[in-house]
Design a protein around this motif. Structure first.
Motif, PDB file in Angstrom:
ATOM      1  N   MET A   1       0.842  -1.187   0.000  1.00 19.26           N
ATOM      2  CA  MET A   1       0.000   0.000   0.000  1.00 19.26           C
ATOM      3  C   MET A   1       0.883   1.244   0.000  1.00 19.26           C
ATOM      4  O   MET A   1       2.081   1.196   0.252  1.00 19.26           O
ATOM      5  CB  MET A   1      -0.917   0.007   1.236  1.00 19.26           C
ATOM      6  CG  MET A   1      -0.191   0.108   2.563  1.00 19.26           C
ATOM      7  SD  MET A   1      -1.331   0.260   3.952  1.00 19.26           S
ATOM      8  CE  MET A   1      -2.040   1.865   3.612  1.00 19.26           C
ATOM      9  N   PRO A 233      -5.164  -2.336   3.231  1.00 20.82           N
ATOM     10  CA  PRO A 233      -6.043  -1.175   3.378  1.00 20.82           C
ATOM     11  C   PRO A 233      -6.771  -1.093   4.715  1.00 20.82           C
ATOM     12  O   PRO A 233      -6.865  -0.005   5.303  1.00 20.82           O
ATOM     13  CB  PRO A 233      -7.013  -1.333   2.202  1.00 20.82           C
ATOM     14  CG  PRO A 233      -6.198  -2.003   1.145  1.00 20.82           C
ATOM     15  CD  PRO A 233      -5.326  -2.970   1.898  1.00 20.82           C
ATOM     16  N   HIS A 346      -0.668   3.557  10.506  1.00 19.15           N
ATOM     17  CA  HIS A 346      -1.702   3.102   9.573  1.00 19.15           C
ATOM     18  C   HIS A 346      -3.085   3.249  10.195  1.00 19.15           C
ATOM     19  O   HIS A 346      -4.005   3.821   9.596  1.00 19.15           O
ATOM     20  CB  HIS A 346      -1.404   1.639   9.219  1.00 19.15           C
ATOM     21  CG  HIS A 346      -2.472   0.952   8.442  1.00 19.15           C
ATOM     22  ND1 HIS A 346      -3.455   0.200   9.050  1.00 19.15           N
ATOM     23  CD2 HIS A 346      -2.690   0.869   7.101  1.00 19.15           C
ATOM     24  CE1 HIS A 346      -4.241  -0.321   8.118  1.00 19.15           C
ATOM     25  NE2 HIS A 346      -3.801   0.072   6.933  1.00 19.15           N
TER      26      HIS A 346
END
Length: 369
Positions: A1, A233, A346
């Motif tokens: 990512m 994600p 994150h």
């Protein structure tokens, strides 16, 4: 990512930056009823989270009651084999349909005024309503919530608004496949209460940075030098080799998944622990632990539970002290370690995005109709 999230707010506290430039989330978000309400409406209620082992609702009439954010929910196994999820709120005057987990229910009866529903949520009896003009009993049913069963575990969300279940979980099956989670059996549950904001507990889970300083016992079996974090994600994975000369941990690898917004899967050779972090207040949370074992590994349950309890005691104490620091008024967000706190970065960026949407007025607080 990508290593950068797009900024979605003019609020400087919600600006996302590259990992190697990042600081921790502002302490403002760890205190007060306002941000607790935002967490409930914008993060927890639309977020998929583990609620119970599938074995808890395996037979007709089996049911469990939980809360997702502000929403009391009920999962029940219907007579036709369907697994149904409802808001645990009667359509009459908001009484509860079930007060606790149970087995073998034939109907759902409100504890307040006795309105009774089938296990598919349809209203069947409504005492003393015979004089109510145009009362349409057949048009009344409980509000539904979404459910998914995954590897013997039941997940739910209270309302739409976030990504679907497949999107959230994408990629986990392949990594977990060697452990055969579906072949494990639920053994027992523990609930821990922590005097800290629920996000403080999640922050702590998301890094192994603290292992040598907080968990001397765990550091003896988990290889800190080989500890690494992987990002997707909507989940992150911390993984490291494990080896225990005392025999509690079989040699292999530990996989510590965090699934946004509040679910954790601790996968180890022969067993898995699941955790759900529940926000009970601005400075209080509880953690629901469920223990599963592969056939032949149940004999380690007592020792495994004792070791887990030791680790949770250490985590509880440090989280409560960190919460004091966050509430002190003296703390300013510190820089994050790129090598050790990628999981924290994150997750906190996912929060920043949710907060930016909520403060922009795009998040609404209603459960499913």
């Amino acid at each position: 990512m990508s290593d950068e999230f797009p900024a979605k707010s003019a609020d400087p506290r919600l600006q996302s930056v590259r990992l190697d430039e990042a600081s921790a989330l502002s302490p403002d978000f760890y205190a007060g009823d306002h941000w607790l309400g935002v967490d409930q409406a914008a993060v927890l209620e639309p977020g998929w989270q583990i609620l119970c082992p599938a074995s808890d609702v395996a037979q007709p009439g089996d049911h469990v009651v939980r809360d997702i954010g502000r929403v009391p929910v009920l999962i029940v196994h219907a007579a036709d084999g369907a697994l149904n999820g409802f808001v645990n709120v009667c359509r009459h005057r908001a009484g509860p349909l079930a007060l606790c987990d149970g087995k073998g229910a034939k109907r759902l009866r409100c504890a307040y005024h006795g309105w009774t529903y089938d296990l598919d949520g349809q209203l069947r009896t409504a005492p003393e309503m015979q004089d109510a003009q145009s009362f349409d009993r057949d048009g009344i049913a409980l509000a539904r919530i979404e459910l998914q069963t995954w590897n013997g575990m039941t997940f739910a969300r209270a309302r739409a608004g976030g990504p679907d279940f497949a999107t959230v979980m994408a990629g986990i099956d392949a990594l977990a496949a060697p452990y055969d989670l579906a072949g494990m059996h639920h053994h027992h549950r523990r609930i821990y209460k922590v005097a800290a904001n629920w996000k403080t507990y999640v922050d702590n889970f998301l890094e192994g940075y603290h292992l040598p300083f907080v968990h001397p016992g765990l550091s003896g079996v988990v290889s800190y030098p080989q500890y690494r974090t992987e990002l997707a994600p909507f989940w992150s994975l911390q993984r490291a080799p494990v080896s225990d000369p005392n025999g509690l941990y079989a040699d292999g690898e530990a996989l510590y998944f965090f699934i946004y917004p509040n679910t954790m899967l601790n996968i180890l050779p022969g067993r898995v622990q699941t955790n759900r972090v529940v926000a009970d207040g601005p400075s209080h949370c509880r953690v629901e632990f469920d223990f599963y074992y592969a056939p032949g590994f149940e004999s380690m349950a007592e020792a495994d539970d004792a070791f887990s309890d030791e680790i949770q005691g250490e985590d509880r104490l440090i989280c409560e002290r960190v919460q004091q620091g966050l509430n002190s008024g003296a703390y300013r967000p510190g820089r994050l370690s790129p090598s050790q706190e990628a999981g924290v970065w994150h997750w906190q960026n996912l929060l920043r995005e949710a907060y930016a949407r909520a403060e922009g007025g795009t998040t609404h607080g209603d459960a499913n109709n």
